[in-house]
Design a protein around this motif. Structure first.
Motif, PDB file in Angstrom:
ATOM      1  N   GLN A 101       0.816  -1.206   0.000  1.00  0.00           N
ATOM      2  CA  GLN A 101       0.000   0.000   0.000  1.00  0.00           C
ATOM      3  C   GLN A 101       0.851   1.258   0.000  1.00  0.00           C
ATOM      4  O   GLN A 101       1.939   1.300   0.582  1.00  0.00           O
ATOM      5  N   LEU A 102       0.330   2.272  -0.667  1.00  0.00           N
ATOM      6  CA  LEU A 102       0.917   3.608  -0.676  1.00  0.00           C
ATOM      7  C   LEU A 102      -0.179   4.610  -0.344  1.00  0.00           C
ATOM      8  O   LEU A 102      -1.283   4.533  -0.899  1.00  0.00           O
ATOM      9  N   VAL A 103       0.103   5.530   0.549  1.00  0.00           N
ATOM     10  CA  VAL A 103      -0.780   6.674   0.769  1.00  0.00           C
ATOM     11  C   VAL A 103      -0.005   7.925   0.398  1.00  0.00           C
ATOM     12  O   VAL A 103       1.075   8.183   0.947  1.00  0.00           O
ATOM     13  N   TYR A 104      -0.540   8.677  -0.539  1.00  0.00           N
ATOM     14  CA  TYR A 104       0.075   9.931  -0.980  1.00  0.00           C
ATOM     15  C   TYR A 104      -0.749  11.090  -0.440  1.00  0.00           C
ATOM     16  O   TYR A 104      -1.979  11.124  -0.604  1.00  0.00           O
ATOM     17  N   THR A 105      -0.103  12.047   0.205  1.00  0.00           N
ATOM     18  CA  THR A 105      -0.819  13.186   0.773  1.00  0.00           C
ATOM     19  C   THR A 105      -0.842  14.338  -0.224  1.00  0.00           C
ATOM     20  O   THR A 105       0.188  14.908  -0.551  1.00  0.00           O
ATOM     21  N   SER A 106      -2.027  14.658  -0.690  1.00  0.00           N
ATOM     22  CA  SER A 106      -2.224  15.707  -1.689  1.00  0.00           C
ATOM     23  C   SER A 106      -2.941  16.889  -1.036  1.00  0.00           C
ATOM     24  O   SER A 106      -2.875  17.081   0.184  1.00  0.00           O
ATOM     25  N   SER A 107      -3.631  17.673  -1.825  1.00  0.00           N
ATOM     26  CA  SER A 107      -4.289  18.890  -1.339  1.00  0.00           C
ATOM     27  C   SER A 107      -5.640  19.062  -2.015  1.00  0.00           C
ATOM     28  O   SER A 107      -5.803  18.736  -3.201  1.00  0.00           O
ATOM     29  N   THR A 154      -3.504   5.144  -2.534  1.00  0.00           N
ATOM     30  CA  THR A 154      -4.602   5.955  -2.025  1.00  0.00           C
ATOM     31  C   THR A 154      -4.132   7.399  -1.911  1.00  0.00           C
ATOM     32  O   THR A 154      -3.016   7.654  -1.466  1.00  0.00           O
ATOM     33  N   VAL A 155      -4.991   8.325  -2.309  1.00  0.00           N
ATOM     34  CA  VAL A 155      -4.690   9.751  -2.215  1.00  0.00           C
ATOM     35  C   VAL A 155      -5.495  10.345  -1.070  1.00  0.00           C
ATOM     36  O   VAL A 155      -6.726  10.243  -1.051  1.00  0.00           O
ATOM     37  N   ALA A 156      -4.800  10.946  -0.122  1.00  0.00           N
ATOM     38  CA  ALA A 156      -5.453  11.674   0.975  1.00  0.00           C
ATOM     39  C   ALA A 156      -5.339  13.161   0.667  1.00  0.00           C
ATOM     40  O   ALA A 156      -4.248  13.731   0.745  1.00  0.00           O
ATOM     41  N   ARG A 157      -6.444  13.783   0.285  1.00  0.00           N
ATOM     42  CA  ARG A 157      -6.432  15.207  -0.068  1.00  0.00           C
ATOM     43  C   ARG A 157      -6.672  16.043   1.186  1.00  0.00           C
ATOM     44  O   ARG A 157      -7.789  16.119   1.684  1.00  0.00           O
ATOM     45  N   PHE A 158      -5.620  16.670   1.657  1.00  0.00           N
ATOM     46  CA  PHE A 158      -5.717  17.480   2.872  1.00  0.00           C
ATOM     47  C   PHE A 158      -6.318  18.844   2.577  1.00  0.00           C
ATOM     48  O   PHE A 158      -5.932  19.513   1.613  1.00  0.00           O
TER      49      PHE A 158
END
Length: 293
Positions: A101-107, A154-158
């Motif tokens: 798994q990869l979680v990428y923190t975006s905006s 997975t993209v976590a859009r902050f």
């Protein structure tokens, strides 16, 4: 579970603090390794764009890519968010035991302008600046390219981050405050949401924002009242633009307006510690009032 946090900065350090009681955490950053060690994580000095340095890291079950370009321009952002992310994916995907798994923190800045309307994960993204266009490209790499390399991305859009060392009270108490919406999330919830996603909840994209997008004017008035000071001067967007002292990117930011829905975040089972700015700013307000007496 062994987790590598690539870019162990403002959110990454808090994520390490939350994960270390139950998981093995490797915090990777270019400097200030003592801050990583204080979380209980293993600290590694490395640049996320350096494939050779990443090759020295041990195998992991999950990657979190939370690196920052340090507030620099679009080219620096591309080097970190696009090229660095792709380098990191390749560095781990080529191993005999690649991460699952990869979680990428975006905006949430990738949504662009929606004239104050609500947006959610189904809303097409329309970045309005070169930097948010880079973030949108990085999201594709985090999902599509990672999948090609056998890693679930997975993209976590902050939304706008705030919390310890980033409350910026003076900005709103002193004013003037320009009209618009604030979409916010406390640092602890940003980290908590990523930890939750690492627990096996895997939507391809999820907005990480609190429950209440706030009018900047209403927020400034609430903050002033809570701090027991006079309410600040207010400006319309046009009044701020007419001042003529803004760069083109700053003008675009003022004209960008939206309210970010966090319904999916609730649906996947994450419970916010700070559901609105009222809870999130309580400690900062109390500290301000004590310093003022």
């Amino acid at each position: 579970m062994r987790v590598a946090i690539l870019g162990c900065g403002y959110v990454g350090l808090e994520l390490a603090r939350q994960l270390t009681p139950d998981h093995e955490v490797i915090g990777v950053r270019r400097s200030t390794l003592d801050a990583v060690r204080e979380t209980g994580a293993r600290a590694v000095e490395a640049d996320v764009t350096d494939a050779d340095a990443l090759a020295e890291l041990p195998d992991v079950d999950a990657l979190v890519f939370a690196a920052s370009s340090g507030g620099r321009g679009a080219e620096a952002a591309r080097e970190v968010y696009v090229e660095g992310l792709e380098t990191a994916i390749d560095a781990f995907a080529d191993r005999e035991s690649p991460p699952d798994q990869l979680v990428y923190t975006s905006s949430t800045g990738v949504y662009g302008d929606h004239d104050g309307d609500w947006v959610d994960e189904s809303t097409p993204i329309e970045p309005t600046t070169e930097k948010t266009a880079v973030l949108a490209e990085a999201e594709r790499i985090a999902t599509e390219y990672a999948a090609e390399r056998g890693i679930d991305g997975t993209v976590a859009r902050f939304a706008g981050l705030y919390g310890p060392d980033r409350y910026r009270l003076d900005r709103y108490l002193e004013g003037p405050v320009t009209a618009g919406y604030l979409n916010m999330v406390h640092r602890d919830d940003a980290a908590g949401a990523v930890a939750h996603l690492l627990a096996g909840v895997e939507p391809s994209v999820v907005n990480v924002a609190d429950d209440e997008p706030a009018s900047k004017h209403a927020f400034a008035d609430w903050l002033a009242d809570a701090c027991d000071v006079s309410r600040p001067e207010k400006r319309t967007k046009q009044e701020r633009l007419d001042a003529g002292d803004l760069s083109e990117p700053a003008q675009r930011r003022i004209l960008t307006s939206k309210r970010v829905s966090n319904d999916l975040l609730h649906e996947v089972g994450y419970e916010l510690t700070y559901p609105t700015y009222r809870e999130g700013y309580a400690t900062a307000v109390e500290a301000y009032r004590q310093e003022s007496t």
